[in-house]
Enzyme design. Structure first.
Site, PDB file in Angstrom:
ATOM      1  N   PHE A 250       0.861  -1.191   0.000  1.00 32.50           N
ATOM      2  CA  PHE A 250       0.000   0.000   0.000  1.00 32.50           C
ATOM      3  C   PHE A 250       0.894   1.237   0.000  1.00 32.50           C
ATOM      4  O   PHE A 250       0.728   2.150   0.806  1.00 32.50           O
ATOM      5  CB  PHE A 250      -0.946   0.006   1.202  1.00 32.50           C
ATOM      6  CG  PHE A 250      -1.691  -1.281   1.424  1.00 32.50           C
ATOM      7  CD1 PHE A 250      -2.867  -1.560   0.731  1.00 32.50           C
ATOM      8  CD2 PHE A 250      -1.221  -2.223   2.330  1.00 32.50           C
ATOM      9  CE1 PHE A 250      -3.559  -2.753   0.951  1.00 32.50           C
ATOM     10  CE2 PHE A 250      -1.904  -3.413   2.560  1.00 32.50           C
ATOM     11  CZ  PHE A 250      -3.084  -3.685   1.859  1.00 32.50           C
ATOM     12  N   ASP A 271       0.947  -1.094  -4.890  1.00 30.15           N
ATOM     13  CA  ASP A 271      -0.293  -0.351  -4.666  1.00 30.15           C
ATOM     14  C   ASP A 271      -1.256  -0.703  -5.787  1.00 30.15           C
ATOM     15  O   ASP A 271      -0.842  -0.929  -6.933  1.00 30.15           O
ATOM     16  CB  ASP A 271      -0.052   1.158  -4.631  1.00 30.15           C
ATOM     17  CG  ASP A 271      -1.161   1.902  -3.905  1.00 30.15           C
ATOM     18  OD1 ASP A 271      -0.940   2.318  -2.755  1.00 30.15           O
ATOM     19  OD2 ASP A 271      -2.257   2.044  -4.486  1.00 30.15           O
ATOM     20  N   ASN A 298      -2.761  -5.896  -6.376  1.00 30.51           N
ATOM     21  CA  ASN A 298      -3.636  -6.084  -5.222  1.00 30.51           C
ATOM     22  C   ASN A 298      -2.787  -6.739  -4.134  1.00 30.51           C
ATOM     23  O   ASN A 298      -2.287  -7.853  -4.315  1.00 30.51           O
ATOM     24  CB  ASN A 298      -4.821  -6.974  -5.602  1.00 30.51           C
ATOM     25  CG  ASN A 298      -5.770  -7.222  -4.454  1.00 30.51           C
ATOM     26  OD1 ASN A 298      -5.359  -7.690  -3.382  1.00 30.51           O
ATOM     27  ND2 ASN A 298      -7.039  -6.936  -4.666  1.00 30.51           N
ATOM     28  N   ASP A 319       0.880  -0.515   5.294  1.00 28.81           N
ATOM     29  CA  ASP A 319       0.228   0.764   5.593  1.00 28.81           C
ATOM     30  C   ASP A 319      -1.064   0.868   4.786  1.00 28.81           C
ATOM     31  O   ASP A 319      -1.179   1.674   3.866  1.00 28.81           O
ATOM     32  CB  ASP A 319       1.169   1.926   5.259  1.00 28.81           C
ATOM     33  CG  ASP A 319       0.583   3.275   5.647  1.00 28.81           C
ATOM     34  OD1 ASP A 319      -0.323   3.314   6.502  1.00 28.81           O
ATOM     35  OD2 ASP A 319       1.028   4.297   5.081  1.00 28.81           O
ATOM     36  N   CYS A 359      -5.027   2.838  10.282  1.00 33.33           N
ATOM     37  CA  CYS A 359      -5.551   4.195  10.454  1.00 33.33           C
ATOM     38  C   CYS A 359      -7.042   4.171  10.754  1.00 33.33           C
ATOM     39  O   CYS A 359      -7.724   5.191  10.617  1.00 33.33           O
ATOM     40  CB  CYS A 359      -5.257   5.050   9.221  1.00 33.33           C
ATOM     41  SG  CYS A 359      -5.991   4.427   7.698  1.00 33.33           S
TER      42      CYS A 359
END
Length: 416
Positions: A250, A271, A298, A319, A359
């Site tokens: 990511f 990504d 992916n 991340d 997050c």
């Protein structure tokens, strides 16, 4: 000033440190205008504080102060100035940081990010939206930016009954890439043609610098307000432990990958977004990072493929975007986090390092650690926690408002 009576439960919430009162705790808001700053009292008539009022959102009151003080232009100026003073040390180290972090800075629903000399503002409630013109004027007076852009395309505005908008609010272009001070423009609906490279804004590409690593950001069209600023300090933490053959999952614009490249033999960044990988490759070229390779993939599929192919890594960074955006998706989000951590742990060599992030506010730190522990058991790997980290210092966590603490970053080592 209008007055709103709230329940004792709502009053206790504010007196215990939170800044929100939900609609179910509003006793009477008759005649109060949407977006007004109101005086809140409890059921006995005792003063609680002053807050933005919304007639649309479930968060009916967003408190600005619990003091009986005058909230005028100079009050707002002082609050903005204090935000700048608290970030003076950060501004000496980087030209990209968050100047105002909403509730974290006692300025509920207001966000201001800095990208070199361009400021990006988000007014995420009816109250902040009503004050937008004044806020732009104060930012211009106090900080002298070349331009101020609004990125009010965040979906949370729809909960406030507000239009999604993006555009230049302050500044005008005099030549390609240059912006002159002194003109306020009313915002316009976001038009991707108007903000394409070579457009009249000249703001489609800005170079920022984080720890000597250069990135190109696009305040008018990039993710969030142009980039992810909350991982800035975690980039360095990753660099301190990274080594050997590394994988950055990511990767977005290559933030982690480019920071760890100098201490690694090779870095591969993944990504799913073509645009993100294009930007990451450009950033790698700009920084002369010849040992970094970026590709569109992916991550879930790629991790399984690496395992099937017998590939191994010395450093893996995870991340991902928020997998749990609300309480209803916590279980499915937890499964997603476990899956990628399980796959990553299987791919690490003994002594390898995992830097794993979440997050999602609704995945708290304890739950995140439990997810990592479960993944390590299923992967049959012994794991040490080296460090537990959060968001960068320009995103301060306000005690009493757990929503301000959303980013978790765990640095771990596989020891067997």
């Amino acid at each position: 000033m209008s007055q709103i009576r709230i329940t004792n439960r709502g009053a206790r919430r504010i007196r215990n440190g939170h800044l929100w009162v939900y609609r179910s705790d509003v006793r009477d808001a008759t005649g109060v205008e949407a977006g007004a700053i109101v005086r809140a009292i409890d059921e006995a008539g005792n003063f609680v504080g002053q807050a933005f009022y919304s007639d649309a959102s479930e968060i009916a009151l967003r408190f600005l102060t619990t003091c009986n003080e005058t909230i005028d232009r100079e009050w707002w100026r002082a609050r903005l100035r204090h935000c700048g003073e608290r970030r003076a040390a950060i501004a000496r180290e980087t030209n990209a940081y968050r100047l105002v972090y909403s509730e974290g800075d006692l300025l509920s629903s207001l966000i201001v990010d800095v990208y070199d000399k361009v400021f990006v503002i988000q007014t995420l409630s009816q109250g902040a939206e009503q004050l937008k013109v004044m806020l732009i004027e104060l930012l211009a007076e106090e900080f002298s930016p070349q331009a101020i852009v609004e990125r009010n395309d965040a979906r949370v505005r729809e909960l406030e009954g507000l239009e999604l908008r993006s555009g230049v609010l302050y500044g005008r272009v005099t030549e390609p890439g240059a912006v002159a001070k002194g003109s306020y423009q009313s915002s316009r609906a976001y038009d991707p043609v108007a903000t394409a490279p070579g457009s009249e804004t000249g703001l489609d590409e800005i170079e920022i610098n984080q720890h000597g690593v250069r990135f190109v950001v696009s305040p008018l069209s990039g993710q969030k307000t142009g980039a992810f600023l909350d991982q800035r300090e975690n980039y360095l933490a990753a660099k301190h432990v990274a080594r050997g053959k590394a994988l950055d999952c990511f990767t977005f614009n290559g933030g982690f990958a480019l920071h760890i490249a100098p201490v690694c033999e090779s870095v591969r960044g993944l990504d799913i977004s073509n645009d993100a990988i294009t930007a990451a490759r450009r950033n790698a070229e700009s920084n002369g990072a010849s040992n970094v390779e970026f590709r569109v993939a992916n991550v879930f599929d790629a991790l399984r493929e690496f395992e099937n192919d017998g590939e191994r890594f010395d450093t893996i960074i995870l991340d991902p975007p928020a997998f749990a955006k609300n309480r209803a998706t916590v279980k499915s989000g937890a499964r997603g986090y476990k899956e990628i951590n399980l796959r990553a742990l299987k791919l690490l060599n003994p002594g390898g390092v995992l830097v794993t992030c979440s997050c999602s506010h609704h995945i708290n730190e304890q739950l995140f650690l439990e997810i990592i522990a479960d993944a390590s058991l299923d992967a049959r790997r012994r794991v040490q926690i080296i460090e537990k980290r959060g968001q960068s210092a320009d995103h301060p966590v306000l005690l009493g408002v757990p929503e301000t603490h959303y980013l978790k970053c765990v640095v771990a080592r596989v020891i067997s």
